[in-house]
Design a protein around this motif. Structure first.
Motif, PDB file in Angstrom:
ATOM      1  N   ASP A 142       0.804  -1.208  -0.095  1.00 33.51           N
ATOM      2  CA  ASP A 142      -0.042  -0.069  -0.186  1.00 33.51           C
ATOM      3  C   ASP A 142       0.863   1.491   0.020  1.00 33.51           C
ATOM      4  O   ASP A 142       0.212   2.407   0.071  1.00 33.51           O
ATOM      5  CB  ASP A 142      -0.850   0.175   1.401  1.00 33.51           C
ATOM      6  N   ASP A 143       2.179   1.287   0.199  1.00 27.72           N
ATOM      7  CA  ASP A 143       2.892   2.289   0.109  1.00 27.72           C
ATOM      8  C   ASP A 143       3.239   2.972  -1.107  1.00 27.72           C
ATOM      9  O   ASP A 143       2.880   2.611  -2.197  1.00 27.72           O
ATOM     10  CB  ASP A 143       4.402   1.737   0.656  1.00 27.72           C
ATOM     11  N   ASP A 144       3.154   4.371  -0.814  1.00 26.51           N
ATOM     12  CA  ASP A 144       3.362   5.360  -1.981  1.00 26.51           C
ATOM     13  C   ASP A 144       4.817   5.403  -2.317  1.00 26.51           C
ATOM     14  O   ASP A 144       5.369   5.656  -3.613  1.00 26.51           O
ATOM     15  CB  ASP A 144       2.840   6.568  -1.638  1.00 26.51           C
ATOM     16  N   ILE A 145       5.705   5.448  -1.446  1.00 27.14           N
ATOM     17  CA  ILE A 145       7.234   5.600  -1.557  1.00 27.14           C
ATOM     18  C   ILE A 145       7.842   3.950  -1.445  1.00 27.14           C
ATOM     19  O   ILE A 145       7.593   3.428  -0.470  1.00 27.14           O
ATOM     20  CB  ILE A 145       7.662   6.191  -0.470  1.00 27.14           C
ATOM     21  N   LEU A 146       8.613   3.564  -2.662  1.00 28.20           N
ATOM     22  CA  LEU A 146       8.913   2.188  -2.808  1.00 28.20           C
ATOM     23  C   LEU A 146      10.473   2.500  -2.659  1.00 28.20           C
ATOM     24  O   LEU A 146      11.211   3.090  -3.517  1.00 28.20           O
ATOM     25  CB  LEU A 146       8.499   1.646  -4.049  1.00 28.20           C
ATOM     26  N   GLY A 147      11.152   1.589  -1.749  1.00 23.15           N
ATOM     27  CA  GLY A 147      12.515   1.290  -2.011  1.00 23.15           C
ATOM     28  C   GLY A 147      13.320   2.439  -1.257  1.00 23.15           C
ATOM     29  O   GLY A 147      14.577   2.575  -1.823  1.00 23.15           O
ATOM     30  N   ASP A 148      13.030   3.319  -0.300  1.00 21.58           N
ATOM     31  CA  ASP A 148      13.890   4.251   0.365  1.00 21.58           C
ATOM     32  C   ASP A 148      14.787   3.793   1.247  1.00 21.58           C
ATOM     33  O   ASP A 148      14.886   3.958   2.298  1.00 21.58           O
ATOM     34  CB  ASP A 148      12.873   5.420   1.085  1.00 21.58           C
ATOM     35  N   PHE A 149      15.618   2.529   0.796  1.00 21.12           N
ATOM     36  CA  PHE A 149      16.330   1.738   1.627  1.00 21.12           C
ATOM     37  C   PHE A 149      17.121   1.020   0.841  1.00 21.12           C
ATOM     38  O   PHE A 149      16.717   0.740  -0.268  1.00 21.12           O
ATOM     39  CB  PHE A 149      15.504   0.940   2.732  1.00 21.12           C
ATOM     40  N   GLY A 150      18.136   0.289   1.279  1.00 24.26           N
ATOM     41  CA  GLY A 150      18.873  -0.815   0.370  1.00 24.26           C
ATOM     42  C   GLY A 150      20.312  -0.973   0.737  1.00 24.26           C
ATOM     43  O   GLY A 150      20.885   0.085   1.054  1.00 24.26           O
ATOM     44  N   LEU A 151      21.035  -2.028   0.475  1.00 25.79           N
ATOM     45  CA  LEU A 151      22.375  -2.114   0.534  1.00 25.79           C
ATOM     46  C   LEU A 151      23.351  -1.479  -0.401  1.00 25.79           C
ATOM     47  O   LEU A 151      24.427  -1.478  -0.513  1.00 25.79           O
ATOM     48  CB  LEU A 151      22.595  -3.651   0.717  1.00 25.79           C
ATOM     49  N   CYS A 152      22.586  -1.077  -1.501  1.00 26.88           N
ATOM     50  CA  CYS A 152      23.274  -0.334  -2.633  1.00 26.88           C
ATOM     51  C   CYS A 152      22.944   1.041  -2.704  1.00 26.88           C
ATOM     52  O   CYS A 152      21.792   1.229  -3.380  1.00 26.88           O
ATOM     53  CB  CYS A 152      23.202  -1.112  -4.100  1.00 26.88           C
ATOM     54  N   GLY A 153      23.733   1.785  -2.388  1.00 24.85           N
ATOM     55  CA  GLY A 153      23.444   3.428  -2.154  1.00 24.85           C
ATOM     56  C   GLY A 153      22.414   3.772  -1.314  1.00 24.85           C
ATOM     57  O   GLY A 153      21.805   4.889  -1.286  1.00 24.85           O
ATOM     58  N   GLY A 154      21.830   3.135  -0.639  1.00 20.06           N
ATOM     59  CA  GLY A 154      20.829   3.386   0.415  1.00 20.06           C
ATOM     60  C   GLY A 154      19.516   3.609  -0.190  1.00 20.06           C
ATOM     61  O   GLY A 154      18.548   3.864   0.445  1.00 20.06           O
ATOM     62  N   GLY A 155      19.134   3.128  -1.362  1.00 22.67           N
ATOM     63  CA  GLY A 155      17.861   3.085  -2.158  1.00 22.67           C
ATOM     64  C   GLY A 155      17.718   2.370  -3.452  1.00 22.67           C
ATOM     65  O   GLY A 155      18.876   2.107  -3.926  1.00 22.67           O
ATOM     66  N   ALA A 156      16.659   1.941  -3.598  1.00 21.92           N
ATOM     67  CA  ALA A 156      16.356   1.178  -4.734  1.00 21.92           C
ATOM     68  C   ALA A 156      16.539   1.919  -6.301  1.00 21.92           C
ATOM     69  O   ALA A 156      16.719   1.041  -7.241  1.00 21.92           O
ATOM     70  CB  ALA A 156      14.936   0.669  -4.721  1.00 21.92           C
TER      71      ALA A 156
END
Length: 730
Positions: free
Chosen positions: A613-627
């Motif tokens: 249901d999220d509007d923001i997707l992938g504001d995290f990650g092991l590569c550069g901190g974002g998808a």
């Protein structure tokens, strides 16, 4: 050199086949080898960590350590006694030197530094035309004494007259420059009777074991005449004439795609190239009238040699491993250990011939791994070393160890771009635990093989059975290799492709296959391979595109297949045509996120966002901190994106260091799509259907897969990919 390293004779192996490992170890003790399955290659303690499954029960062994050297430098060797029947001789060549002042460089002749016999035309230690001659005990050298200019065509010649004992050498620039006196002749008397013959003739080096004094630059039309010519006759022979007493004349315009140098003289003294110098290079006659060497081979009668070229290290095999029939397809490695030093040599086990073992296939981008192999980035500083040490990452980088040849993102010692890369050498960068970037951005700073293990880890964590095939496999076997699979996945950066691999993927989609493009800047550059050179990839960086170097004018066509190199976009096959998106923008290794777009609400795609249901997707990650980061792909119908492709999400808020790719620029005011530049710097997540029940899902970002393991694989990117994969594999 590294204390412990090695390579395998192949990247991919099937059950029942053997793979050979070649190892060099400078440590005193014997080293051990054991089989492991690679699960995660990310050393970042914030992620899953380095994970391998120990398969020592399948294969293990101990082997004596030995150092196996690397011999850099290309040349041609003619394994014939070409000067056996002559006592006087003239050596002639046309050259375009690129580092004339680097020290003595062999051009053409029989001089063997081991036996001090033979006669060779050289560039001397001070950068002028010279010659060296010997009798087995004594040697004599002479030089014009006027330095050659870099990247300028010259005729060079040297002759020895046995009757007078005079040795002459000369140089003539084909382009004169005001105020520079670089034409000259020198002569001397040789006080002994030289032996002109030796076991071989070397072109672009001097004889030794291994060859030495490698030439940097282009060499054209080397020839040997079995008599002493005067200056005018030597220059005429260099240009066009074939003297009656010619012994050998090597015409490099013949068989350009091969590793053979053809002698058009009377005796057929053909030779072989060593370490794959660059062919299809413009020669002294080229005037820009023809851009393809196939159409005017006489204009491309030059070979560009380099003192740091490398194809195959030619190490001896230490041990081999025959893949058991029941070993699952996947990513494996030989883990080598000795005296506290650890190394791994990765490889891929593909399914047995004629049968898949899963519904899901991952296409490992081994052409891209090879092209980037040993990329020296000049970033191995104190902060890099500190991070690597803290994480237990690999301590070695190509910056410190250029011993094994660099990548096609680097330059040769003479400043020309590297257009060939091989996997038949240790590839420092293609290892678990290799950190590419240590900048102070979020995440691990991984690329290529290590970064792609985020996907392998996620697949295993989610319980998805999968097979692995490589680019090389797909190039060789074509559509039949992937046709049995319900879905094919790419990894983070499938950038380099041949016509055969693209044909196979397009045929797969036309037949109802499903493709998940989970990376960015994919299907971008055209590369060439050749059956005579297994494991070698050629790239010509012509015209546009984000390029580490630019090919010289007239040198845009691959030597290995004769086809126009450069971007697939300039070959009429933009990435958008296959994947719906194509390279649009690039920045530093800093990721952002996607925002859900209108296409996500289309009934055709509602199932993709089930449970999200999220509007923001992938504001995290092991590569550069974002998808969404580093290299970004966008949808563009003008470049082939299907009109019915849905944009599910679009990235935003990229840092100021992101730029539009060069091929989109027309002037300082306009770009090709005629849209605001910042609007074009984005990653589009797209979905579209293809004929016969096929479909494509594309992420359009290199850092995308780095978000999959976040929060133990429980996140919105993971859920979206899982939804698509389960639907596509049904």
């Amino acid at each position: 050199m590294l204390p412990l390293t090695g390579y395998a004779d192949r990247f991919s192996v099937a059950p029942g086949e053997a793979i050979a490992f070649k190892v060099s170890c400078s440590l005193e003790q014997a080293y051990s080898a054991r089989l492991v399955r690679v699960i995660c290659g990310d050393p970042n303690p914030a992620g899953p960590g380095l994970r391998e499954a120990d398969l020592a029960d399948v294969f293990r062994g101990a082997y004596p350590s030995r150092v196996q050297p690397v011999h850099l430098g290309s040349y041609a060797r003619v394994a014939r006694r070409c000067l056996r029947d002559v006592d006087s001789a003239t050596l002639v060549a046309t050259v375009w030197p690129t580092t004339p002042g680097k020290g003595r460089q062999g051009i053409a002749g029989s001089f063997d530094t081991r036996s001090a016999t033979g006669f060779s035309l050289v560039i001397d230690a001070h950068g002028s035309a010279g010659a060296v001659i010997g009798d087995g005990v004594r040697t004599h050298e002479i030089a014009v004494g006027k330095p050659l200019r870099e990247r300028t065509w010259y005729r060079l010649w040297a002759c020895y007259d046995a009757r007078s004992g005079v040795l002459r050498v000369g140089q003539l620039p084909l382009t004169r420059m005001f105020g520079i006196d670089d034409r000259g002749v020198a002569e001397t008397h040789v006080g002994f009777a030289p032996r002109l013959d030796s076991p071989a003739v070397w072109l672009a080096a001097l004889g030794a074991s291994p060859a030495c004094d490698h030439f940097n630059g282009k060499l054209e039309r080397p020839l040997i005449v079995g008599e002493a010519l005067d200056e005018d006759a030597a220059l005429l022979a260099a240009a066009d004439a074939t003297p009656p007493a010619v012994v050998a004349l090597w015409d490099f315009s013949r068989d350009i795609s091969s590793q053979r140098v053809v002698d058009v003289g009377p005796s057929g003294y053909h030779g072989e190239l060593v370490n794959v110098p660059a062919r299809g290079m413009t020669g002294s006659r080229w005037r820009g009238d023809e851009m393809c060497w196939r159409h005017a081979p006489a204009d491309y009668a030059a070979i560009h040699f380099h003192d740091d070229d490398l194809y195959d290290c030619r190490w001896e095999t230490d041990f081999s491993f025959t893949v058991p029939a029941d070993l699952a397809s996947g990513v494996y490695a030989m883990r080598l250990e000795c005296a506290g030093v650890s190394e791994m040599i990765p490889f891929f086990v593909r399914p047995p011939a004629g049968g898949s073992r899963a519904d899901i296939c991952v296409l490992a981008p081994t052409f891209t791994y090879t092209v980037y192999g040993n990329h020296a980035r000049n970033n191995t500083d104190d902060s890099y070393r500190a991070k690597a040490a803290a994480w237990g990452a690999r301590p070695w980088t190509p910056d410190d160890h250029p011993d094994y040849g660099l990548s096609t993102y680097n330059f040769h010692n003479d400043g020309s771009g590297i257009c060939f890369a091989s996997r038949l050498r240790p590839m420092i960068t293609t290892r678990s635990g290799y950190v590419t970037f240590a900048e102070d951005f979020a995440g691990s700073g991984l690329r290529h093989f290590a970064a792609d293990t985020h996907l392998y880890y996620w697949l295993e964590r989610k319980g998805h059975a999968f097979d692995v095939v490589t680019d090389e496999d797909l190039h060789e076997h074509g559509l039949a290799l992937i046709e049995p699979y319900k879905v094919v996945l790419t990894t983070s950066h499938p950038e380099y492709h041949t016509r055969e691999t693209l044909d196979a993927l397009e045929g797969y989609l036309e037949g109802g296959g499903r493709l998940m493009y989970l990376g960015g800047n994919g299907f971008y550059w055209r590369v060439a391979v050749h059956p005579e050179l297994p494991g070698m990839v050629e790239i010509r960086r012509g015209e546009g595109g984000i390029r580490a170097w630019a090919a010289e004018p007239g040198e845009y066509y691959n030597s290995l297949d004769g086809c126009y190199g450069g971007l697939w976009r300039r070959n009429g096959r933009p990435p958008q045509r296959l994947a719906g998106v194509g390279f649009s923008g690039q920045g530093k290794f800093e990721g952002s996120y996607y925002r859900r777009a209108q296409g996500a609400d289309d009934p055709r795609a509602a199932w993709i966002f089930e449970g999200v249901d999220d509007d923001i997707l992938g504001d995290f990650g092991l590569c550069g901190g974002g998808a969404a980061g580093f290299e970004l792909d966008r949808r563009d119908p003008a470049l082939g994106s299907p009109p019915h492709a849905l944009v599910l999400a679009t990235s935003e808020r990229h840092a100021d260091h992101y730029v539009l790719v060069p091929e989109e620029h027309l002037t300082h005011l306009y770009n090709w799509p005629r849209e605001p530049e910042q609007a074009l710097i984005r990653a589009d997540m797209v979905y579209f259907e293809t004929p016969n029940g096929g479909a494509v899902f594309s992420a359009g970002s290199i850092t995308f897969c780095g978000s999959l393991p976040h929060n133990d694989c429980d996140n919105n990117i993971s859920r979206i990919v899982d939804n698509v994969l389960r639907r596509f594999s049904r």
